[in-house]
Scaffold this motif. Structure first.
Motif, short mmCIF file in Angstrom:
data_model
loop_
_atom_site.label_atom_id
_atom_site.label_comp_id
_atom_site.label_asym_id
_atom_site.label_seq_id
_atom_site.Cartn_x
_atom_site.Cartn_y
_atom_site.Cartn_z
N TRP A 143 -5.53 8.32 -1.83
CA TRP A 143 -5.36 6.97 -2.31
C TRP A 143 -4.43 6.98 -3.40
O TRP A 143 -4.40 7.93 -4.28
CB TRP A 143 -7.07 6.65 -2.60
CG TRP A 143 -6.88 5.24 -3.31
CD1 TRP A 143 -6.75 4.03 -3.13
CD2 TRP A 143 -8.08 5.13 -4.34
NE1 TRP A 143 -7.17 3.27 -3.65
CE2 TRP A 143 -8.07 3.63 -4.79
CE3 TRP A 143 -8.61 5.83 -5.34
CZ2 TRP A 143 -8.68 3.20 -5.87
CZ3 TRP A 143 -9.32 5.29 -6.42
CH2 TRP A 143 -9.21 3.89 -6.58
N GLN A 178 0.73 6.28 3.72
CA GLN A 178 -0.45 5.70 4.24
C GLN A 178 -0.16 4.12 4.11
O GLN A 178 0.71 3.62 3.13
CB GLN A 178 -1.65 6.03 3.35
CG GLN A 178 -2.00 7.33 3.28
CD GLN A 178 -2.66 7.68 4.56
OE1 GLN A 178 -2.83 7.00 5.55
NE2 GLN A 178 -3.38 8.62 4.62
N ARG A 179 -0.55 3.38 4.85
CA ARG A 179 -0.28 2.05 4.75
C ARG A 179 -0.45 1.23 3.23
O ARG A 179 -1.47 1.60 3.03
CB ARG A 179 -0.90 1.11 5.95
CG ARG A 179 -2.54 1.23 5.92
CD ARG A 179 -3.19 0.26 7.05
NE ARG A 179 -2.70 0.43 8.12
CZ ARG A 179 -2.94 -0.10 9.33
NH1 ARG A 179 -3.24 -1.38 9.13
NH2 ARG A 179 -2.43 0.22 10.34
N GLY A 180 0.30 0.39 2.93
CA GLY A 180 0.31 -0.08 1.50
C GLY A 180 0.61 0.66 0.48
O GLY A 180 0.72 0.19 -0.68
N SER A 220 2.54 -3.25 2.78
CA SER A 220 1.19 -3.71 2.79
C SER A 220 0.64 -4.47 3.87
O SER A 220 1.64 -4.95 4.72
CB SER A 220 0.89 -4.75 1.37
OG SER A 220 0.96 -3.90 0.36
N TYR A 242 -7.29 -2.66 6.36
CA TYR A 242 -7.58 -1.40 5.45
C TYR A 242 -9.14 -1.15 5.86
O TYR A 242 -9.93 -1.31 5.24
CB TYR A 242 -7.50 -1.82 4.13
CG TYR A 242 -6.06 -2.20 3.52
CD1 TYR A 242 -5.12 -1.16 3.15
CD2 TYR A 242 -5.82 -3.56 3.06
CE1 TYR A 242 -4.10 -1.59 2.82
CE2 TYR A 242 -4.55 -3.97 2.64
CZ TYR A 242 -3.63 -2.95 2.73
OH TYR A 242 -2.52 -3.16 2.12
N PRO A 293 -2.97 -2.92 -2.18
CA PRO A 293 -3.53 -2.08 -1.37
C PRO A 293 -4.65 -0.90 -2.05
O PRO A 293 -5.44 -0.50 -1.71
CB PRO A 293 -2.25 -1.15 -0.67
CG PRO A 293 -1.46 -1.73 -1.70
CD PRO A 293 -1.60 -3.18 -2.14
N ALA A 305 -8.00 -2.81 -1.98
CA ALA A 305 -8.51 -2.75 -0.69
C ALA A 305 -9.12 -1.37 -0.41
O ALA A 305 -10.17 -1.28 0.25
CB ALA A 305 -7.34 -3.42 0.34
N TRP A 306 -8.29 -0.35 -0.52
CA TRP A 306 -8.57 0.90 -0.20
C TRP A 306 -9.74 1.28 -1.00
O TRP A 306 -10.57 2.03 -0.55
CB TRP A 306 -7.41 2.01 -0.33
CG TRP A 306 -6.58 1.87 0.77
CD1 TRP A 306 -5.21 1.63 0.82
CD2 TRP A 306 -6.61 2.14 2.31
NE1 TRP A 306 -4.56 1.67 2.30
CE2 TRP A 306 -5.43 1.85 2.81
CE3 TRP A 306 -7.81 2.47 3.02
CZ2 TRP A 306 -5.51 2.21 4.33
CZ3 TRP A 306 -7.90 2.41 4.34
CH2 TRP A 306 -6.66 2.17 4.99
#
Length: 314
Positions: free
Chosen positions: A47, A72-74, A80, A86, A215, A218-219
């Motif tokens: 993260w 990782q996405r975002g 994003s 997510y 992100p 969100a994560w």
């Protein structure tokens, strides 16, 4: 080539870059370092980080391995997505997309995940892609559930108040802003051991502060509700665990529980005095563990990608 991100000015230059396409169409930035045909290692960061988090491992391992790292996405240069994108399911989808884009059918690799990257392995435990390609796994400084209840970032006694405050920190919308002496001290306290070298603290601070706010927020909510204990029990490949004894984000109790629950556990290595950012705080130890797994679980391959046989010792 991609435009360099903050925290990446001195990082290794990838042999090639590509975009893997995940199940929902999300594009995942992937870097491949080293020589084609060499034994493969796949690195999944945590993260608020990016592929630059693995620079020390990439520099060392790419000499004689093919090292695959992805954002990782975002994060980093992976775009994003909308709020619904997510999830832990998406983490597993993205890992499968990266494996499919970079490995030949049936090709084995060592998978190493730090923090949310380790959670990615747990989320993908029952996926065909992971079972096809994972020869062995390294889980670094991670947890499978109860993250906010057990985190020790807030320095008060465990209980409802500490859990509420930790949840608020994980879900904070405020921008991190530029790296300052104060922000370095805060990040070091929360994520690193007290003896961490200033240059390594600075590396982590530049990487974390480069993470976009949306992100990160969100994560953070995904992590607050995390429950991947079933994934640990389904991770049916040889798996080693490594953790710092002073980790406040995922204290060693998480690593001990994971190592005990794994179907094919290779044991737990506890690094005395280190915090949550073990690949940066103790790069030699983490790299050595990845090399140990590669030596033990990957077949030798020549530069044309043909598997060789290890010499027998009389």
């Amino acid at each position: 080539m991609s435009r360099p991100l903050p925290g990446r000015s001195t990082r290794p230059v990838p042999a090639r870059e590509l975009m893997a396409v995940s199940a929902d169409g999300s594009r995942i930035h992937v870097e491949v370092h080293g020589q084609d045909g060499a034994p493969a290692v796949v690195l999944s960061h945590g993260w608020t980080c990016n592929t630059g988090f693995w620079d020390a491992q990439i520099r060392d391992l790419a000499v004689d391995h093919r090292v695959i790292a992805y954002d990782q996405r975002g994060h980093g240069t992976s775009p994003s997505v909308g709020p619904a994108g997510y999830t832990t399911h998406a983490l597993a989808d993205d890992l499968e997309a990266v494996l499919a884009a970079t490995l030949e059918p049936g090709e084995k690799a060592i998978l190493a995940g730090h923090s949310m990257g380790g959670m990615t392995m747990m989320a993908a435990a029952r996926r065909t892609g992971l079972r096809e390609h994972a020869a062995a796994i390294l889980l670094c400084s991670t947890g499978s559930s109860r993250l906010i209840a057990e985190a020790r970032v807030v320095p008060i006694r465990a209980g409802a108040l500490r859990t509420r405050l930790t949840r608020a920190i994980l879900g904070a919308r405020a921008p991190l802003g530029p790296v300052t002496p104060l922000s370095r001290r805060v990040l070091k306290y929360a994520t690193m051991g007290p003896g961490s070298a200033p240059d390594r603290v600075d590396t982590c601070a530049r990487i974390v502060h480069a993470c976009p706010r949306a992100p990160r927020f969100a994560w953070g909510h995904v992590l607050a509700e995390l429950d991947l204990e079933e994934g640990v029990r389904e991770l049916r490949v040889p798996t080693a665990v490594i953790a710092g004894t002073e980790d406040r984000l995922t204290p060693p109790a998480h690593a001990r529980a994971i190592a005990a629950a794994l179907p094919d556990s290779l044991g737990l290595t506890e690094l005395a005095g280190l915090g949550h950012m073990t690949p940066v705080e103790a790069p030699e130890a983490v790299t050595a563990k990845i090399r140990e797994l590669a030596t033990g679980y990957l077949p030798l391959r020549d530069t044309a990608g043909v598997e060789g046989k290890e010499e027998e010792v009389a």
